[in-house]
Design a protein around this motif. Structure first.
Motif, mmCIF file in Angstrom:
data_model
loop_
_atom_site.group_PDB
_atom_site.id
_atom_site.type_symbol
_atom_site.label_atom_id
_atom_site.label_comp_id
_atom_site.label_asym_id
_atom_site.label_seq_id
_atom_site.Cartn_x
_atom_site.Cartn_y
_atom_site.Cartn_z
ATOM 1 N N THR A 163 1.733 1.203 -2.541
ATOM 2 C CA THR A 163 2.197 2.208 -3.493
ATOM 3 C C THR A 163 3.648 2.514 -3.160
ATOM 4 O OG1 THR A 163 -0.018 3.167 -3.596
ATOM 5 C CG2 THR A 163 1.782 4.495 -4.492
ATOM 6 N N LEU A 164 4.532 2.277 -4.111
ATOM 7 C CA LEU A 164 5.961 2.508 -3.889
ATOM 8 C C LEU A 164 6.335 3.939 -4.249
ATOM 9 C CD1 LEU A 164 7.318 -0.820 -5.425
ATOM 10 C CD2 LEU A 164 6.743 -0.342 -3.029
ATOM 11 N N GLU A 165 7.403 4.438 -3.615
ATOM 12 C CA GLU A 165 7.909 5.794 -3.856
ATOM 13 C C GLU A 165 6.837 6.842 -3.529
ATOM 14 O OE1 GLU A 165 11.086 6.173 -4.636
ATOM 15 O OE2 GLU A 165 11.543 4.117 -5.185
ATOM 16 N N SER A 166 6.061 6.612 -2.486
ATOM 17 C CA SER A 166 5.010 7.531 -2.087
ATOM 18 C C SER A 166 4.947 7.576 -0.562
ATOM 19 C CB SER A 166 3.664 7.063 -2.650
ATOM 20 O OG SER A 166 2.608 7.844 -2.141
ATOM 21 N N PRO A 167 4.897 8.723 0.069
ATOM 22 C CA PRO A 167 4.745 10.065 -0.519
ATOM 23 C C PRO A 167 6.038 10.650 -1.075
ATOM 24 C CG PRO A 167 4.809 10.257 1.857
ATOM 25 C CD PRO A 167 4.840 8.783 1.547
ATOM 26 N N GLY A 168 7.154 10.029 -0.800
ATOM 27 C CA GLY A 168 8.422 10.518 -1.332
ATOM 28 C C GLY A 168 9.283 9.354 -1.794
ATOM 29 N N ASP A 169 10.454 9.679 -2.316
ATOM 30 C CA ASP A 169 11.382 8.629 -2.724
ATOM 31 C C ASP A 169 11.707 7.732 -1.527
ATOM 32 O OD1 ASP A 169 11.409 9.751 -5.216
ATOM 33 O OD2 ASP A 169 13.315 10.801 -4.955
ATOM 34 N N TYR A 170 11.821 6.443 -1.770
ATOM 35 C CA TYR A 170 12.187 5.436 -0.779
ATOM 36 C C TYR A 170 11.110 5.196 0.287
ATOM 37 C CZ TYR A 170 16.630 6.661 -2.912
ATOM 38 O OH TYR A 170 17.617 6.935 -3.822
ATOM 39 N N ASP A 171 9.895 5.725 0.062
ATOM 40 C CA ASP A 171 8.787 5.491 0.986
ATOM 41 C C ASP A 171 7.823 4.473 0.391
ATOM 42 O OD1 ASP A 171 9.671 7.381 2.868
ATOM 43 O OD2 ASP A 171 8.637 9.005 1.818
ATOM 44 N N VAL A 172 7.012 3.882 1.253
ATOM 45 C CA VAL A 172 5.966 2.947 0.862
ATOM 46 C C VAL A 172 4.670 3.380 1.550
ATOM 47 C CG1 VAL A 172 5.208 0.539 0.903
ATOM 48 C CG2 VAL A 172 7.636 1.064 0.658
ATOM 49 N N THR A 173 3.556 3.362 0.799
ATOM 50 C CA THR A 173 2.245 3.698 1.372
ATOM 51 C C THR A 173 1.306 2.520 1.187
ATOM 52 O OG1 THR A 173 2.525 6.051 0.937
ATOM 53 C CG2 THR A 173 0.281 5.275 1.242
ATOM 54 N N ILE A 174 0.528 2.254 2.234
ATOM 55 C CA ILE A 174 -0.448 1.169 2.193
ATOM 56 C C ILE A 174 -1.802 1.717 2.641
ATOM 57 C CG2 ILE A 174 0.122 0.386 4.536
ATOM 58 C CD1 ILE A 174 -0.407 -2.503 3.538
ATOM 59 N N GLY A 175 -2.884 1.273 1.977
ATOM 60 C CA GLY A 175 -4.225 1.716 2.331
ATOM 61 C C GLY A 175 -4.696 1.146 3.662
ATOM 62 N N ASN A 176 -5.753 1.744 4.213
ATOM 63 C CA ASN A 176 -6.280 1.347 5.511
ATOM 64 C C ASN A 176 -7.779 1.068 5.388
ATOM 65 O OD1 ASN A 176 -7.152 1.076 8.128
ATOM 66 N ND2 ASN A 176 -6.467 3.094 8.809
ATOM 67 N N PRO A 177 -8.193 -0.206 5.391
ATOM 68 C CA PRO A 177 -9.621 -0.529 5.233
ATOM 69 C C PRO A 177 -10.473 -0.145 6.439
ATOM 70 C CG PRO A 177 -8.340 -2.520 5.597
ATOM 71 C CD PRO A 177 -7.352 -1.399 5.458
ATOM 72 N N ASN A 178 -9.855 0.290 7.542
ATOM 73 C CA ASN A 178 -10.599 0.642 8.757
ATOM 74 C C ASN A 178 -10.927 2.129 8.860
ATOM 75 O OD1 ASN A 178 -10.537 -2.059 9.770
ATOM 76 N ND2 ASN A 178 -8.403 -1.724 10.342
ATOM 77 N N LEU A 179 -10.668 2.894 7.792
ATOM 78 C CA LEU A 179 -10.983 4.324 7.825
ATOM 79 C C LEU A 179 -12.482 4.554 7.932
ATOM 80 C CD1 LEU A 179 -8.704 5.860 5.036
ATOM 81 C CD2 LEU A 179 -8.496 6.183 7.494
ATOM 82 N N THR A 180 -12.860 5.604 8.638
ATOM 83 C CA THR A 180 -14.255 6.034 8.652
ATOM 84 C C THR A 180 -14.345 7.345 7.871
ATOM 85 O OG1 THR A 180 -13.991 7.273 10.716
ATOM 86 C CG2 THR A 180 -14.676 4.974 10.896
ATOM 87 N N MET A 181 -15.551 7.698 7.470
ATOM 88 C CA MET A 181 -15.725 8.911 6.674
ATOM 89 C C MET A 181 -15.568 10.163 7.523
ATOM 90 S SD MET A 181 -19.824 8.879 5.991
ATOM 91 C CE MET A 181 -20.001 7.131 5.765
ATOM 92 N N GLU A 182 -15.086 11.220 6.873
ATOM 93 C CA GLU A 182 -15.028 12.528 7.519
ATOM 94 C C GLU A 182 -16.435 13.098 7.617
ATOM 95 O OE1 GLU A 182 -10.756 14.131 5.736
ATOM 96 O OE2 GLU A 182 -12.578 15.251 5.383
ATOM 97 N N ARG A 183 -16.713 13.802 8.701
ATOM 98 C CA ARG A 183 -17.979 14.509 8.851
ATOM 99 C C ARG A 183 -17.675 15.981 9.099
ATOM 100 N NH1 ARG A 183 -19.945 11.837 13.804
ATOM 101 N NH2 ARG A 183 -17.737 11.398 14.002
ATOM 102 N N ALA A 184 -18.544 16.845 8.600
ATOM 103 C CA ALA A 184 -18.303 18.276 8.752
ATOM 104 C C ALA A 184 -19.619 19.020 8.961
ATOM 105 C CB ALA A 184 -17.574 18.838 7.536
ATOM 106 N N LEU A 185 -19.533 20.096 9.709
ATOM 107 C CA LEU A 185 -20.644 21.028 9.864
ATOM 108 C C LEU A 185 -20.157 22.359 9.309
ATOM 109 C CD1 LEU A 185 -23.477 21.645 10.925
ATOM 110 C CD2 LEU A 185 -22.432 22.230 13.121
#
Length: 196
Positions: free
Chosen positions: A41-63
């Motif tokens: 994703t270009l221009e994210s989170p700000g101008d001149y930035d690049v964001t890439i997804g992470n397939p190794n994420l685990t789910m958040e857990r909450a109590l």
């Protein structure tokens, strides 16, 4: 993967008009597709930035814990207050990586800001108080008109791994509110409303 997420909900009737509620629940929040898929994703989170997804994420857990009090007003009005807290592990957050934007196939002259991705960044707490009101305007002679409102004050805390200080969860608002009105039309067997 199997994951047990138990919950318990208790309710006490204090008087004919008052009740107390308590609940505790373990919940999960799975990463979004845009957080998982390693697309750019270009221009994210700000101008001149690049964001890439992470397939190794685990789910958040909450109590989560929830304690609420409700008071009935007349035949169909209610006012309530609710206190809540959620203890989160494996919080998902956007972080700036130390990798160059060339790792995402981009020219650093075009995107000198940095390369961002999503990671599980540890533990967090969210707590707050919620106030609710819903009632018809019968006392004003408007039997088929009702008003409602809700205000929630939010507090969150997570450890910033760079500064080693507590900070709020990314994009967490400090409050949320809504107000509205409903109108019944008995002759048409219909109702409508508006909210903000």
């Amino acid at each position: 993967a199997f994951m047990l997420n138990p919950s318990a909900h208790l309710q006490w009737k204090l008087t004919d008009a008052d009740q107390l509620r308590f609940s505790v629940a373990r919940t999960v929040r799975r990463p979004g597709v845009d957080q998982l898929v390693p697309s750019i994703t270009l221009e994210s989170p700000g101008d001149y930035d690049v964001t890439i997804g992470n397939p190794n994420l685990t789910m958040e857990r909450a109590l989560g814990f929830d304690l609420g009090f409700e008071h009935n007003i007349g035949k169909s009005g209610v006012v309530g207050v609710n206190l809540f807290q959620s203890n989160i592990t494996d919080l998902i957050g956007m972080v700036r990586t130390l990798r160059p934007v060339t790792d995402a196939g981009q020219d650093p002259d075009d995107f000198p800001g940095g390369l961002y991705s999503f990671q599980n960044i540890g533990k967090a707490k969210v707590r707050g108080a919620e106030f609710d009101l819903s009632m018809p305007l019968t006392f004003m002679g408007m039997d088929h008109t009702g008003v409602f409102g809700n205000y929630t004050r939010l507090f969150s805390k997570r450890l910033n791994p760079i500064t080693n200080r507590d900070t709020t969860i990314d994009d967490q608002p400090s409050y949320v509110y809504n107000v509205g009105v409903t109108q019944e039309i008995p002759a048409w067997k219909a109702s409508f409303g508006a909210s903000y």
